[in-house]
Design a protein around this motif. Sequence first.
Motif, PDB file in Angstrom:
ATOM      1  N   LYS A   5      31.580  16.129  11.094  1.00  0.00           N
ATOM      2  CA  LYS A   5      31.156  14.733  10.933  1.00  0.00           C
ATOM      3  C   LYS A   5      32.299  13.769  11.235  1.00  0.00           C
ATOM      4  CE  LYS A   5      28.969  11.495   7.695  1.00  0.00           C
ATOM      5  NZ  LYS A   5      29.568  10.388   8.355  1.00  0.00           N
ATOM      6  N   LEU A   6      33.516  14.102  10.838  1.00  0.00           N
ATOM      7  CA  LEU A   6      34.661  13.231  11.103  1.00  0.00           C
ATOM      8  C   LEU A   6      34.826  12.977  12.600  1.00  0.00           C
ATOM      9  CD1 LEU A   6      37.166  11.649  10.166  1.00  0.00           C
ATOM     10  CD2 LEU A   6      38.439  13.806  10.296  1.00  0.00           C
ATOM     11  N   ILE A   7      34.683  14.017  13.422  1.00  0.00           N
ATOM     12  CA  ILE A   7      34.822  13.892  14.880  1.00  0.00           C
ATOM     13  C   ILE A   7      33.685  13.041  15.431  1.00  0.00           C
ATOM     14  CG2 ILE A   7      34.856  15.160  17.076  1.00  0.00           C
ATOM     15  CD1 ILE A   7      37.394  15.480  15.244  1.00  0.00           C
ATOM     16  N   ILE A   8      32.479  13.251  14.935  1.00  0.00           N
ATOM     17  CA  ILE A   8      31.327  12.445  15.348  1.00  0.00           C
ATOM     18  C   ILE A   8      31.578  10.978  15.011  1.00  0.00           C
ATOM     19  CG2 ILE A   8      28.879  11.974  14.892  1.00  0.00           C
ATOM     20  CD1 ILE A   8      28.613  15.074  14.432  1.00  0.00           C
ATOM     21  N   ARG A  12      31.998   7.902  17.662  1.00  0.00           N
ATOM     22  CA  ARG A  12      31.062   6.769  17.592  1.00  0.00           C
ATOM     23  C   ARG A  12      31.830   5.452  17.400  1.00  0.00           C
ATOM     24  NH1 ARG A  12      27.573   8.362  13.613  1.00  0.00           N
ATOM     25  NH2 ARG A  12      26.411   9.484  15.193  1.00  0.00           N
ATOM     26  N   GLU A  13      32.814   5.463  16.514  1.00  0.00           N
ATOM     27  CA  GLU A  13      33.613   4.268  16.269  1.00  0.00           C
ATOM     28  C   GLU A  13      34.383   3.849  17.529  1.00  0.00           C
ATOM     29  OE1 GLU A  13      37.420   2.949  13.529  1.00  0.00           O
ATOM     30  OE2 GLU A  13      36.056   4.466  12.744  1.00  0.00           O
ATOM     31  N   TYR A  14      34.909   4.823  18.261  1.00  0.00           N
ATOM     32  CA  TYR A  14      35.631   4.518  19.495  1.00  0.00           C
ATOM     33  C   TYR A  14      34.709   3.823  20.500  1.00  0.00           C
ATOM     34  CZ  TYR A  14      38.470   5.018  23.668  1.00  0.00           C
ATOM     35  OH  TYR A  14      39.190   4.742  24.800  1.00  0.00           O
ATOM     36  N   ILE A  15      33.506   4.334  20.659  1.00  0.00           N
ATOM     37  CA  ILE A  15      32.541   3.730  21.584  1.00  0.00           C
ATOM     38  C   ILE A  15      32.153   2.339  21.086  1.00  0.00           C
ATOM     39  CG2 ILE A  15      30.185   3.915  22.501  1.00  0.00           C
ATOM     40  CD1 ILE A  15      30.708   7.014  22.570  1.00  0.00           C
ATOM     41  N   TYR A 120      33.353  17.369  23.202  1.00  0.00           N
ATOM     42  CA  TYR A 120      32.341  16.523  22.582  1.00  0.00           C
ATOM     43  C   TYR A 120      32.678  15.049  22.836  1.00  0.00           C
ATOM     44  CZ  TYR A 120      29.681  14.089  18.992  1.00  0.00           C
ATOM     45  OH  TYR A 120      28.861  13.208  18.344  1.00  0.00           O
ATOM     46  N   PHE A 121      33.924  14.680  22.583  1.00  0.00           N
ATOM     47  CA  PHE A 121      34.379  13.317  22.806  1.00  0.00           C
ATOM     48  C   PHE A 121      34.160  12.928  24.273  1.00  0.00           C
ATOM     49  CE2 PHE A 121      37.480  10.062  23.838  1.00  0.00           C
ATOM     50  CZ  PHE A 121      37.449   9.211  22.740  1.00  0.00           C
ATOM     51  N   ALA A 122      34.586  13.793  25.189  1.00  0.00           N
ATOM     52  CA  ALA A 122      34.463  13.512  26.625  1.00  0.00           C
ATOM     53  C   ALA A 122      33.011  13.313  27.031  1.00  0.00           C
ATOM     54  CB  ALA A 122      35.100  14.646  27.434  1.00  0.00           C
ATOM     55  N   ALA A 123      32.134  14.187  26.592  1.00  0.00           N
ATOM     56  CA  ALA A 123      30.713  14.064  26.948  1.00  0.00           C
ATOM     57  C   ALA A 123      30.133  12.751  26.442  1.00  0.00           C
ATOM     58  CB  ALA A 123      29.930  15.245  26.383  1.00  0.00           C
ATOM     59  N   ASN A 124      30.518  12.361  25.239  1.00  0.00           N
ATOM     60  CA  ASN A 124      29.997  11.133  24.655  1.00  0.00           C
ATOM     61  C   ASN A 124      30.504   9.879  25.350  1.00  0.00           C
ATOM     62  OD1 ASN A 124      28.328  11.243  21.902  1.00  0.00           O
ATOM     63  ND2 ASN A 124      29.545  13.103  22.149  1.00  0.00           N
ATOM     64  N   ILE A 125      31.747   9.887  25.806  1.00  0.00           N
ATOM     65  CA  ILE A 125      32.223   8.668  26.462  1.00  0.00           C
ATOM     66  C   ILE A 125      31.816   8.612  27.937  1.00  0.00           C
ATOM     67  CG2 ILE A 125      34.095   8.312  24.817  1.00  0.00           C
ATOM     68  CD1 ILE A 125      36.040   8.984  27.113  1.00  0.00           C
TER      69      ILE A 125
END
Length: 173
Positions: A5-8, A12-15, A120-125
């Motif tokens: 959850k922390l990574i999620i 999300r906060e970065y985006i 995960y981070f890369a896919a989301n951004i």
Amino acid sequence: MSVPKLIIDITREYIDNNAFLFQELPINLDKLIQKEGISVINYPFEDDISGVLVIENDNATIGINKKSSNVRKRFTLAHELGHFKLHTQKSKMFMDNVFFRKKSEGYTSKEEKIEKEANYFAANILMPEHLVRGEIAELKCDLHDDVTIASLANKFEVSSSAMTFRLINLGLI
């Protein structure tokens, strides 16, 4: 393996904090990386190395394998940015091996976890959920069709396999 959850939340906060850079396609990675003060160099790494992140004296540099395709470079940049935002308290250097995507042999479970978090981070951004859903809402064809996946991948400037995984992870196919 599920993403903590922390990574999620951090992703999300970065985006959300950079929402103005997540409005049109393809996502402008150069602006995101410049905003973080990270330098990028193209380097002739061996074929099995896609990229590195090195942090030295508060200066961060991403090295990209100059022999990689454009979509591979984009994913690697986003992945290394993920390490920068998620993992700098754990290490000051990350080297990403191309073969990690094929099998995680040679990685400890801790390293494998960190790599999956950066992915995960890369896919989301690169493929923000709101933009993926917006593009799909405009489609009038089957999401299971290779041509449709390739067309979406082209819009986001990612590989067809990255787009397929993203659609699966969003529960869209």
